[in-house]
Design an enzyme around this catalytic site. Structure first.
Site, PDB file in Angstrom:
ATOM      1  N   ASN A 145      -4.814   2.896   7.543  1.00 55.49           N
ATOM      2  CA  ASN A 145      -3.357   2.892   7.652  1.00 55.49           C
ATOM      3  C   ASN A 145      -2.747   2.226   6.413  1.00 55.49           C
ATOM      4  O   ASN A 145      -3.026   1.057   6.183  1.00 55.49           O
ATOM      5  CB  ASN A 145      -2.983   2.108   8.926  1.00 55.49           C
ATOM      6  N   HIS A 152     -13.825  -4.709   9.866  1.00 57.68           N
ATOM      7  CA  HIS A 152     -13.945  -4.443  11.302  1.00 57.68           C
ATOM      8  C   HIS A 152     -15.417  -4.521  11.668  1.00 57.68           C
ATOM      9  O   HIS A 152     -16.278  -4.068  10.910  1.00 57.68           O
ATOM     10  CB  HIS A 152     -13.428  -3.042  11.643  1.00 57.68           C
ATOM     11  N   HIS A 165       0.784  -1.252   0.000  1.00 59.85           N
ATOM     12  CA  HIS A 165       0.000   0.000   0.000  1.00 59.85           C
ATOM     13  C   HIS A 165       0.811   1.296   0.000  1.00 59.85           C
ATOM     14  O   HIS A 165       0.748   2.089   0.929  1.00 59.85           O
ATOM     15  CB  HIS A 165      -0.991   0.010   1.165  1.00 59.85           C
ATOM     16  N   ASP A 169      -6.006  -4.451   0.478  1.00 56.88           N
ATOM     17  CA  ASP A 169      -5.874  -4.222   1.924  1.00 56.88           C
ATOM     18  C   ASP A 169      -7.257  -4.300   2.580  1.00 56.88           C
ATOM     19  O   ASP A 169      -7.570  -3.524   3.489  1.00 56.88           O
ATOM     20  CB  ASP A 169      -5.178  -2.890   2.232  1.00 56.88           C
TER      21      ASP A 169
HETATM   22 ZN   LIG Z   1      -0.479  -2.556   6.070  1.00 56.82          ZN
END
Ligand SMILES: [Zn+2]
EC number: 3.5.2.3
Length: 428
Positions: free
Chosen positions: A276, A307, A230, A303
């Site tokens: 992140n 959650h 990323h 990614d």
């Molecule tokens: Zn990461």
């Protein structure tokens, strides 16, 4: 297993062709094929791609089954057109032993929706102190070739060097989450104009760029292969471009959200934008798109970070970082790269299937759409436009930044080794 004729699809966006699948294999590709006893899928106007490969997925099992399981994650993957996903190691327990990676690999085999290739941790417990049993994970049934402490950075230079030396012996790769930890203590968003105005702790670009610079030099020094997870800043692009021009064996990924969203969205304080690495600036977004188009950035990786509701439905400071991505990735890439004229569909096949499969050595995936190849395929209605409704997600989690946003493209069919796992947008 039966025969399927996909009729009139634009293979990799090219001229309409018919594709015949017999069992697990593509047996013929050409115009005007005879259906015979094959089931016909009318695909006129749609684009046929090799099954997508995601080098960076968080499936959360074992340990956080409240957010995702291997089964729900692979169903989400199939919905998004993926036939192979690489599962990150930051589970509970951490995937730092042959036992845990074999468990994840077996769950993937049982799911039947999408192949799962476990990623092994670089260090024991992701603690950055002691190398995990990389060799044993590679030699296990899971056959791990990609290692990452993702979520955390392998920040100790000696440990990173040892890991690069170790994986070199069997052609593995270390995938680095590039984030200098001391420079990001207390950080909640990108460091810049917006963070200054909001008074939130900033996450400077140099925290990412300094680790990338160090790691490409380490990879060069030991003659090994490094992959950058990323990548999110214009400066990181410049470093990777420089490293490739020197012949350093580095590859890099960008997420769909870093191709579309900016830190201006943090002004809403909606935790769905907390991620992140953080959302960066418009200038970074444009540099990332250009780098993906010119090949400096090799691949798109989601990614995908599920959650549960309670970890995101809270104030900004307390919210977990990350967003789901498997079911919207291709639409975001169409919006940012194809509809802008930066990349054609053959380019999308390269960045989302051929090249990620090559980097991760995903056998049988990222193959050409031609006779004799495994029938791992995805069919896309590129003319579709619709707003994203998370209620329809196959993922167990709903933390998408795109709720209500109109995006182009819809995956209608996915075939895993000839087995239809998604038909007319519905999982089988
Ligand atoms: Zn990461």
């Amino acid at each position: 297993m039966s025969k399927i004729l996909i009729r009139g699809a634009k293979v990799l966006g090219g001229e309409p062709q018919d594709v015949l699948i017999d069992g697990e294999t593509i047996t013929q590709v050409g115009a005007g094929l005879t259906a015979g006893d094959a089931e016909v899928v009318e695909a006129a106007g749609k684009v046929l791609l090799p099954g997508l490969v995601d080098l960076h997925t968080h499936l959360r099992e074992p340990g956080r089954e409240d957010s995702e399981t291997v089964l729900t994650g692979t169903r989400a993957a199939a919905s998004g057109g993926y036939t192979s996903v690489f599962a990150m190691a930051n589970t509970f327990p951490v995937a730092d032993t042959a036992g845990v990676v074999e468990q994840v690999w077996r769950l993937g085999q049982e799911s039947g929706y999408c192949d799962v290739q476990p990623i092994g941790a670089v260090t024991v417990g992701l603690e950055g102190k002691k190398l995990a049993e990389l060799g044993a994970m590679h030699e296990s049934a899971a056959g791990v070739t990609v290692f990452s402490d993702d979520g955390k950075c392998v920040h100790d230079a000696v440990i990173m060097r040892r890991a690069l030396e170790y994986v070199k012996a069997f052609g593995g790769v270390v995938a680095q989450h590039a984030q200098e930890p001391r420079l990001t203590e207390g950080a909640e968003m990108n460091e810049g104009v917006v963070s200054a105005e909001l008074g939130l702790g900033g996450w400077p670009a140099v925290a990412e760029e300094s680790i990338i610079a160090r790691d490409v030099l380490l990879a060069e020094h030991v003659g090994s292969r490094v992959h950058i997870c990323h990548l999110s800043t214009a400066g990181s692009v410049e470093i990777v471009r420089w490293a490739k021009s020197r012949g350093i064996d580095v590859t890099a990924e960008v997420t769909p959200h870093h191709l579309l969203l900016t830190d201006e969205l943090v002004r809403t304080y909606n935790p769905v934008y907390k991620v992140n690495p953080p959302l960066r600036t418009e200038r970074d977004v444009l540099a990332l798109r250009e780098a993906l188009a010119d090949g400096t950035i090799d691949i798109v990786a989601t990614d995908h970070a599920p959650h549960p509701h309670e970890d995101k439905d809270c104030e900004w400071a307390a919210a977990a970082m990350g967003m789901v991505g498997l079911e919207t990735a291709l639409s975001v890439v169409q919006e940012t790269m194809v509809d802008t004229g930066l990349l054609d569909w053959a380019g999308v096949a390269d960045r989302m299937s051929f090249t990620p499969a090559r980097i991760g050595r995903a056998e049988g995936h990222g193959r050409p759409v031609s006779a004799g190849e495994p029938a791992n395929l995805t069919l896309v209605d590129t003319a579709y436009r619709g707003s994203v409704d998370p209620a329809g997600f196959a993922s167990r989690s709903r933390n998408t930044p795109y709720e209500g946003r109109e995006l182009p493209g819809r995956v209608t069919h996915t075939w895993l080794r000839g087995k239809a796992v998604l038909v007319d947008g519905k999982l089988t």
